[in-house]
Design a protein around this motif. Structure first.
Motif: not given
Length: 273
Positions: A70, A72-73, A76-77
């Motif tokens: 989570k 990492q997501l 990135s966002d």
């Protein structure tokens, strides 16, 4: 006679010019408000994601490795959203002075640092969030939301760029602290004090903002606060599932962000009305 006609013509001309100027000013003000709201939405999303990152990072540092994907997501966002807001600022004819590049650099520095404790990470995230929250007010002021001629717009703008975002941050701090406690399976006296102090601040602020929240959302928020308060008082918070606490608190916080976005829609309607 010629002088009288000329005088009448001049009066009509000046009156027409003043009317055109008024409508041009009104049109410009509306356009500025819409651009300001767009920038506010983007910065709000950045704040929301950093708040989530703070809670998840605290969990990871306290041994909960399930939160890593989570994180990492979200990272990135955030990279994408920082770039989008930077581009907005570059293309704006009225650039705001929030310092998006500085904020982005601070975020990169936070990611590159080695945090030796959840507490250290929590402080670093919170400092950055505090600066971003100040940025909301700066944007609203720069684009005329807080100085609008309509007092209803000014009051609502103040609530939606200061009062409610500060409430979301207090709730996000509760999320981060409770995830720390549950991940570590330990609640220290200083954590208890911090949680109880923040809960009290939330309850004080909430009493003056209830008109903006649907009753179902308010009930869910109060239920969550009750769980955290009782869990803090009897130390049972340390036995809670960190994933559950993150999920429940995020749902509550997202409702507050929806409230802010609805407030922006109301401002938009008032300005264009």
């Amino acid at each position: 006679m010629i002088i009288i006609i000329s005088t009448i013509f001049l009066c009509f001309f000046l009156s027409g010019l003043a009317t055109l100027r008024y409508y041009y000013s009104l049109k410009h003000s509306r356009e500025m408000t819409l651009k300001g709201i767009d920038a506010l939405r983007q910065l709000l999303e950045i704040i929301k994601l950093i708040q989530q990152h703070r809670a998840l990072h605290s969990g990871v540092l306290n041994g909960n490795q399930d939160f890593k994907p989570k994180l990492q997501l979200i990272e990135s966002d955030l990279a994408h959203r920082f770039t989008t807001l930077e581009q907005f600022q570059l293309n704006s004819s009225n650039p705001f002075e929030v310092g998006i590049k500085a904020l982005k650099a601070r975020w990169q520095n936070l990611l590159n640092q080695t945090h030796h404790s959840a507490e250290e990470s929590f402080r670093a995230h919170s400092g950055m969030i505090g600066r971003a929250l100040d940025g909301l007010w700066e944007i609203a002021d720069k684009y005329g939301l807080t100085t609008n001629a309509d007092p209803d717009v000014r009051i609502l703008a103040t609530q939606m760029v200061k009062t409610v975002p500060e409430l979301t941050e207090s709730l996000a701090q509760i999320r981060g602290l409770s995830v720390q406690v549950a991940s570590r399976h330990e609640i220290s006296s200083d954590k208890k004090l911090q949680l109880m102090y923040t809960l009290t601040r939330i309850e004080e602020r909430l009493s003056s903002l209830q008109q903006h929240f649907p009753s179902s959302g308010l009930s869910k928020l109060q239920d969550f606060l009750s769980v955290v308060r009782s869990g803090t008082e009897d130390a049972s918070l340390r036995e809670q599932d960190p994933e559950y606490l993150f999920k429940e608190s995020t749902q509550v916080i997202d409702q507050l962000y929806d409230c802010i976005l609805n407030g922006f829609k109301t401002i938009n309607t008032k300005v264009n009305g």
